[in-house]
Design a protein around this motif. Structure first.
Motif, PDB file in Angstrom:
ATOM      1  N   SER A 244       0.812  -1.221   0.000  1.00 42.67           N
ATOM      2  CA  SER A 244       0.000   0.000   0.000  1.00 42.67           C
ATOM      3  C   SER A 244       0.846   1.271   0.000  1.00 42.67           C
ATOM      4  CB  SER A 244      -0.927   0.006   1.215  1.00 42.67           C
ATOM      5  OG  SER A 244      -0.179  -0.053   2.417  1.00 42.67           O
ATOM      6  N   ASP A 245       2.147   1.140   0.257  1.00 48.38           N
ATOM      7  CA  ASP A 245       3.051   2.293   0.272  1.00 48.38           C
ATOM      8  C   ASP A 245       3.684   2.550  -1.092  1.00 48.38           C
ATOM      9  OD1 ASP A 245       2.891   2.749   3.151  1.00 48.38           O
ATOM     10  OD2 ASP A 245       4.045   0.897   3.351  1.00 48.38           O
ATOM     11  N   LEU A 246       3.258   1.807  -2.108  1.00 49.84           N
ATOM     12  CA  LEU A 246       3.942   1.860  -3.405  1.00 49.84           C
ATOM     13  C   LEU A 246       3.993   3.265  -3.992  1.00 49.84           C
ATOM     14  CD1 LEU A 246       5.327   0.411  -5.734  1.00 49.84           C
ATOM     15  CD2 LEU A 246       3.065  -0.100  -6.685  1.00 49.84           C
ATOM     16  N   GLY A 247       2.878   3.980  -3.978  1.00 50.94           N
ATOM     17  CA  GLY A 247       2.844   5.303  -4.587  1.00 50.94           C
ATOM     18  C   GLY A 247       3.846   6.252  -3.957  1.00 50.94           C
ATOM     19  N   ALA A 248       3.917   6.257  -2.629  1.00 57.30           N
ATOM     20  CA  ALA A 248       4.845   7.137  -1.932  1.00 57.30           C
ATOM     21  C   ALA A 248       6.297   6.738  -2.204  1.00 57.30           C
ATOM     22  CB  ALA A 248       4.556   7.112  -0.435  1.00 57.30           C
ATOM     23  N   ALA A 249       6.554   5.421  -2.272  1.00 59.32           N
ATOM     24  CA  ALA A 249       7.911   4.954  -2.548  1.00 59.32           C
ATOM     25  C   ALA A 249       8.346   5.339  -3.959  1.00 59.32           C
ATOM     26  CB  ALA A 249       7.995   3.442  -2.365  1.00 59.32           C
ATOM     27  N   LEU A 250       7.454   5.167  -4.926  1.00 63.54           N
ATOM     28  CA  LEU A 250       7.789   5.526  -6.300  1.00 63.54           C
ATOM     29  C   LEU A 250       8.054   7.018  -6.443  1.00 63.54           C
ATOM     30  CD1 LEU A 250       5.359   3.285  -8.383  1.00 63.54           C
ATOM     31  CD2 LEU A 250       7.865   3.143  -8.314  1.00 63.54           C
ATOM     32  N   ALA A 251       7.326   7.843  -5.701  1.00 59.70           N
ATOM     33  CA  ALA A 251       7.545   9.290  -5.763  1.00 59.70           C
ATOM     34  C   ALA A 251       8.970   9.629  -5.341  1.00 59.70           C
ATOM     35  CB  ALA A 251       6.531  10.013  -4.891  1.00 59.70           C
ATOM     36  N   ILE A 252       9.471   8.956  -4.309  1.00 59.20           N
ATOM     37  CA  ILE A 252      10.847   9.195  -3.885  1.00 59.20           C
ATOM     38  C   ILE A 252      11.835   8.672  -4.922  1.00 59.20           C
ATOM     39  CG2 ILE A 252      12.584   8.501  -2.189  1.00 59.20           C
ATOM     40  CD1 ILE A 252      10.422   8.701  -0.067  1.00 59.20           C
ATOM     41  N   LEU A 253      11.616   7.469  -5.409  1.00 60.80           N
ATOM     42  CA  LEU A 253      12.518   6.891  -6.405  1.00 60.80           C
ATOM     43  C   LEU A 253      12.595   7.748  -7.663  1.00 60.80           C
ATOM     44  CD1 LEU A 253      11.472   3.169  -5.979  1.00 60.80           C
ATOM     45  CD2 LEU A 253      13.742   4.092  -5.484  1.00 60.80           C
ATOM     46  N   GLU A 254      11.454   8.266  -8.093  1.00 57.81           N
ATOM     47  CA  GLU A 254      11.412   9.032  -9.337  1.00 57.81           C
ATOM     48  C   GLU A 254      11.896  10.463  -9.161  1.00 57.81           C
ATOM     49  OE1 GLU A 254       7.377   8.433 -10.547  1.00 57.81           O
ATOM     50  OE2 GLU A 254       7.719   6.309 -11.064  1.00 57.81           O
ATOM     51  N   SER A 255      12.145  10.883  -7.916  1.00 60.43           N
ATOM     52  CA  SER A 255      12.685  12.221  -7.706  1.00 60.43           C
ATOM     53  C   SER A 255      14.140  12.321  -8.137  1.00 60.43           C
ATOM     54  CB  SER A 255      12.561  12.614  -6.222  1.00 60.43           C
ATOM     55  OG  SER A 255      13.443  11.850  -5.415  1.00 60.43           O
ATOM     56  N   GLU A 256      14.832  11.196  -8.189  1.00 60.15           N
ATOM     57  CA  GLU A 256      16.211  11.135  -8.676  1.00 60.15           C
ATOM     58  C   GLU A 256      16.318   9.912  -9.597  1.00 60.15           C
ATOM     59  OE1 GLU A 256      19.094  11.261  -5.539  1.00 60.15           O
ATOM     60  OE2 GLU A 256      18.150  12.977  -4.556  1.00 60.15           O
ATOM     61  N   PRO A 257      15.756  10.007 -10.809  1.00 64.71           N
ATOM     62  CA  PRO A 257      15.594   8.825 -11.652  1.00 64.71           C
ATOM     63  C   PRO A 257      16.897   8.180 -12.102  1.00 64.71           C
ATOM     64  CG  PRO A 257      15.035  10.832 -12.853  1.00 64.71           C
ATOM     65  CD  PRO A 257      15.184  11.215 -11.418  1.00 64.71           C
ATOM     66  N   VAL A 258      17.967   8.935 -12.229  1.00 68.23           N
ATOM     67  CA  VAL A 258      19.233   8.344 -12.670  1.00 68.23           C
ATOM     68  C   VAL A 258      19.892   7.591 -11.521  1.00 68.23           C
ATOM     69  CG1 VAL A 258      21.546   8.814 -13.551  1.00 68.23           C
ATOM     70  CG2 VAL A 258      19.577  10.040 -14.500  1.00 68.23           C
ATOM     71  N   ALA A 259      20.084   8.249 -10.402  1.00 63.31           N
ATOM     72  CA  ALA A 259      20.744   7.611  -9.256  1.00 63.31           C
ATOM     73  C   ALA A 259      19.965   6.410  -8.743  1.00 63.31           C
ATOM     74  CB  ALA A 259      20.944   8.625  -8.133  1.00 63.31           C
ATOM     75  N   ASN A 260      18.630   6.462  -8.870  1.00 67.45           N
ATOM     76  CA  ASN A 260      17.782   5.405  -8.305  1.00 67.45           C
ATOM     77  C   ASN A 260      17.328   4.373  -9.334  1.00 67.45           C
ATOM     78  OD1 ASN A 260      17.952   6.813  -5.883  1.00 67.45           O
ATOM     79  ND2 ASN A 260      16.038   7.917  -6.225  1.00 67.45           N
ATOM     80  N   ALA A 261      17.915   4.373 -10.515  1.00 66.16           N
ATOM     81  CA  ALA A 261      17.415   3.520 -11.599  1.00 66.16           C
ATOM     82  C   ALA A 261      17.390   2.046 -11.219  1.00 66.16           C
ATOM     83  CB  ALA A 261      18.255   3.723 -12.860  1.00 66.16           C
ATOM     84  N   PHE A 262      18.423   1.584 -10.519  1.00 65.38           N
ATOM     85  CA  PHE A 262      18.498   0.153 -10.188  1.00 65.38           C
ATOM     86  C   PHE A 262      17.308  -0.280  -9.340  1.00 65.38           C
ATOM     87  CE2 PHE A 262      19.836  -2.862  -6.801  1.00 65.38           C
ATOM     88  CZ  PHE A 262      19.869  -4.006  -7.574  1.00 65.38           C
ATOM     89  N   VAL A 263      17.071   0.427  -8.255  1.00 65.63           N
ATOM     90  CA  VAL A 263      15.978   0.036  -7.358  1.00 65.63           C
ATOM     91  C   VAL A 263      14.628   0.359  -7.983  1.00 65.63           C
ATOM     92  CG1 VAL A 263      14.941   0.386  -5.095  1.00 65.63           C
ATOM     93  CG2 VAL A 263      17.430   0.287  -5.321  1.00 65.63           C
ATOM     94  N   ALA A 264      14.525   1.503  -8.641  1.00 64.05           N
ATOM     95  CA  ALA A 264      13.249   1.884  -9.260  1.00 64.05           C
ATOM     96  C   ALA A 264      12.805   0.851 -10.282  1.00 64.05           C
ATOM     97  CB  ALA A 264      13.369   3.260  -9.907  1.00 64.05           C
ATOM     98  N   SER A 265      13.740   0.324 -11.056  1.00 68.10           N
ATOM     99  CA  SER A 265      13.378  -0.670 -12.077  1.00 68.10           C
ATOM    100  C   SER A 265      12.786  -1.919 -11.437  1.00 68.10           C
ATOM    101  CB  SER A 265      14.602  -1.026 -12.929  1.00 68.10           C
ATOM    102  OG  SER A 265      15.593  -1.701 -12.170  1.00 68.10           O
ATOM    103  N   ARG A 266      13.308  -2.314 -10.284  1.00 72.70           N
ATOM    104  CA  ARG A 266      12.796  -3.494  -9.600  1.00 72.70           C
ATOM    105  C   ARG A 266      11.418  -3.219  -9.013  1.00 72.70           C
ATOM    106  NH1 ARG A 266      17.043  -7.257  -8.686  1.00 72.70           N
ATOM    107  NH2 ARG A 266      15.714  -8.350  -7.203  1.00 72.70           N
ATOM    108  N   VAL A 267      11.265  -2.051  -8.384  1.00 67.42           N
ATOM    109  CA  VAL A 267       9.996  -1.721  -7.743  1.00 67.42           C
ATOM    110  C   VAL A 267       8.887  -1.555  -8.772  1.00 67.42           C
ATOM    111  CG1 VAL A 267       8.792   0.025  -6.366  1.00 67.42           C
ATOM    112  CG2 VAL A 267      11.091  -0.718  -5.709  1.00 67.42           C
TER     113      VAL A 267
END
Length: 280
Positions: free
Chosen positions: A12-35
């Protein structure tokens, strides 16, 4: 006074987590791609996602799977993540992420988790949105087909062993590593030049989101090094990545690898930040 807390995130926290991941899309690409593919269910994600809250709002993340990865984490969040990691015990094979929070995380964990097998404190993060006109892409670099997995695998094993210092075939006999190689081939994100049945250059697009992707596993066969194949090969992979995957392409490289950094700059990459890796 700011109220803070840390907990394992739920689906249920997915939306909030994605907002953080997408705030720095290059640095967070590895984890964001998995999530983006697996969500936050630990079984599908391959690990837990820890969240750090300040005054009831999710501010920072830490992925705790095969890698421990601090995400958009300031000093207070890093300390909270270190406390949780210390209590849980080391389950990861590496700590990796932006240099500043990763360095603090390691300083806090080293007394209990150390020594590390290797610490790579300065790994330049390189980024590009367009290829350089100075390097012509190698027309022989292409996507690898599923029936070529056995041809590609020795090059993958050689690259991993050379880069990480241990064979990916250790432990489980390489089952997980072979599955990952096959996954990238199946996704159309594995590229190589094959001459006379042997791989002379290879690279993969490892992490990929609609915002950014990350090239990894760049390798040239030892007998072909010094011929410029890394530049022309990378130019070819970069062309595929920008055309088919994401508008921004990144990679990170060891600071001491001067030839690779020079080659990547020639292809069109520029250094925009620093990563750090702690290997166990």
């Amino acid at each position: 006074m700011t109220q803070t807390t840390t907990r394992v995130l739920e689906p249920s926290d997915l939306g909030a987590a994605l907002a953080i991941l997408e705030s720095e899309p290059v640095a967070n690409a590895f984890v964001a791609s998995r999530v983006q593919v697996a969500g936050l269910d630990p079984w599908r994600l391959g690990g837990e996602m820890w969240g750090w809250y300040a005054d009831g709002r999710l501010r920072s993340l830490c992925y705790a799977g095969a890698n421990l990865v601090p995400i958009c984490a300031g000093p207070e969040a890093v300390r909270a993540f270190a406390d949780r990691a210390r209590r849980a015990g080391r389950r990861c094979s590496s700590i990796v992420g932006p240099a500043e929070p990763t360095a603090l995380l390691w300083r806090l964990l080293e007394p209990g988790w150390g020594p590390a097998r290797e610490v790579r404190a300065n790994q330049p993060l390189m980024v590009t949105e367009s290829p350089s006109a100075d390097v012509t892409p190698d027309p022989l670099v292409r996507r690898i087909r599923k029936d070529e997995t056995e041809v590609l695998m020795p090059a993958c094993v050689a690259m991993f062993t050379e880069e990480v210092g241990i064979s990916p075939l250790a432990g489980d006999g390489g089952l997980l590593y072979q599955a990952r190689v096959a996954e990238l081939i199946g996704a159309g994100r594995s590229f190589a030049r094959i001459d006379d049945g042997k791989v002379v250059f290879k690279a993969e697009i490892g992490a990929a989101t609609p915002q950014a992707c990350q090239i990894q596993g760049v390798w040239v066969a030892p007998e072909h090094r010094g011929k410029g194949l890394s530049e022309t090969g990378m130019a070819a992979v970069l062309r595929y990545a920008l055309a088919d995957v994401a508008p921004v392409v990144s990679l990170y490289v060891n600071d001491y690898n001067t030839p690779a950094r020079k080659a990547y700059r020639r292809v069109g990459f520029r250094e925009t930040g620093t990563f750090m890796s702690v290997l166990f």
